[in-house]
Design a protein around this motif. Structure first.
Motif, mmCIF file in Angstrom:
data_model
loop_
_atom_site.group_PDB
_atom_site.id
_atom_site.type_symbol
_atom_site.label_atom_id
_atom_site.label_comp_id
_atom_site.label_asym_id
_atom_site.label_seq_id
_atom_site.Cartn_x
_atom_site.Cartn_y
_atom_site.Cartn_z
ATOM 1 N N UNK A 91 0.783 -1.125 0.072
ATOM 2 C CA UNK A 91 0.027 0.018 0.029
ATOM 3 C C UNK A 91 0.649 1.325 -0.030
ATOM 4 N N UNK A 92 1.686 1.425 -0.908
ATOM 5 C CA UNK A 92 2.567 2.625 -1.040
ATOM 6 C C UNK A 92 1.857 4.032 -0.793
ATOM 7 N N UNK A 93 0.797 4.198 -1.887
ATOM 8 C CA UNK A 93 -0.017 5.305 -1.638
ATOM 9 C C UNK A 93 -0.733 5.531 -0.356
ATOM 10 N N UNK A 94 -1.095 4.352 0.003
ATOM 11 C CA UNK A 94 -2.012 4.709 1.197
ATOM 12 C C UNK A 94 -1.072 5.030 2.173
ATOM 13 N N UNK A 95 -0.150 4.434 2.613
ATOM 14 C CA UNK A 95 0.837 4.906 3.508
ATOM 15 C C UNK A 95 1.454 6.336 3.359
ATOM 16 N N UNK A 96 1.554 6.774 2.265
ATOM 17 C CA UNK A 96 1.983 8.369 1.659
ATOM 18 C C UNK A 96 0.705 9.177 2.040
ATOM 19 N N UNK A 97 -0.459 8.699 2.117
ATOM 20 C CA UNK A 97 -1.594 9.432 2.456
ATOM 21 C C UNK A 97 -1.571 9.752 3.736
ATOM 22 N N UNK A 98 -0.790 8.964 4.665
ATOM 23 C CA UNK A 98 -0.784 8.978 6.172
ATOM 24 C C UNK A 98 0.465 9.447 6.703
ATOM 25 N N UNK A 99 1.217 10.451 6.435
ATOM 26 C CA UNK A 99 2.261 10.946 6.599
ATOM 27 C C UNK A 99 2.315 11.223 8.238
ATOM 28 N N UNK A 100 3.258 10.875 8.699
ATOM 29 C CA UNK A 100 3.529 11.000 10.154
ATOM 30 C C UNK A 100 2.380 10.397 11.108
ATOM 31 N N UNK A 101 1.858 9.308 10.914
ATOM 32 C CA UNK A 101 0.805 8.655 11.396
ATOM 33 C C UNK A 101 1.141 7.456 12.340
ATOM 34 N N UNK A 102 2.261 7.666 12.964
ATOM 35 C CA UNK A 102 2.886 6.465 13.870
ATOM 36 C C UNK A 102 1.978 5.970 14.832
ATOM 37 N N UNK A 103 1.034 6.846 15.485
ATOM 38 C CA UNK A 103 0.326 6.227 16.594
ATOM 39 C C UNK A 103 -0.596 5.297 15.588
ATOM 40 N N UNK A 104 -1.179 5.544 14.506
ATOM 41 C CA UNK A 104 -2.233 4.832 13.907
ATOM 42 C C UNK A 104 -1.437 3.680 13.626
ATOM 43 N N UNK A 105 -0.276 3.483 12.965
ATOM 44 C CA UNK A 105 0.367 2.095 12.674
ATOM 45 C C UNK A 105 0.566 1.449 13.972
#
Length: 177
Positions: free
Chosen positions: A6-20
């Motif tokens: 999911x490269x585009x999906x993860x790019x849409x979630x920058x700096x979402x470390x808490x989510x991951x």
């Protein structure tokens, strides 16, 4: 694993470390020993897509669903076989074709990510697409469909006389088997 799927999906979630971090804690990986690598990638992508829905992020989940759909079609043995088979005058979509609808233009988001490395915000324009595995190549064609064409192709035929243009399009693009 997610970065490959999911490269585009993860790019849409920058700096979402808490989510991951939350995803990893709530949804630990589950895979069988000996499971083929592409199946593991698809399983992880699907789990993350489901997690995004659960977290109330439907536009990002749509982008994840588009990426998972692309990978599923690229690695599906039945899709590879159907893509290599000769097109027929049948009225059913082949196993190498997937229809999907999305609440926003995930195709534009995905393409922009490939081009620039960043994902634009989701646009509220719903789209309907046909993804088609191309014969002899590890590639897909993506066709945007109007609502009527989407419904007609999804119905599985037989096509009514007024749907001749949709049928002709599907035949010319090698979608029917």
């Amino acid at each position: 694993m997610l970065a490959r799927c999911l490269p585009a999906t993860l790019s849409a979630l920058p700096h979402q470390h808490e989510l991951l971090d939350d995803f990893i804690l709530r949804c630990p990986p589950v895979h069988a020993d000996g499971q083929q690598n592409h199946r593991r990638v698809l399983a992880e992508g699907t789990r993350f897509m489901d997690y995004l829905v659960m977290c109330g992020r439907p536009h990002i989940a749509d982008l994840a669903r588009y990426e998972v759909l692309r990978l599923e079609l690229l690695y599906d043995p039945a899709a590879m076989e159907a893509a290599a088979a000769e097109s027929t005058t049948g009225s059913k979509l082949g196993a190498h074709v997937r229809l999907a609808s999305f609440a926003s233009d995930v195709v534009a988001q995905y393409d922009e990510c490939l081009r620039t490395g960043s994902v634009p915000d989701a646009q509220g324009n719903p789209i309907r697409i046909a993804l088609v595995k191309l014969a002899g190549r590890n590639a897909l064609a993506c066709y945007r469909l109007g609502e009527q064409a989407y419904r007609l192709l999804g119905s599985g035929g037989p096509f009514r006389p007024e749907a001749a243009a949709v049928r002709r399009f599907a035949q010319e693009e090698g979608m029917l088997r």
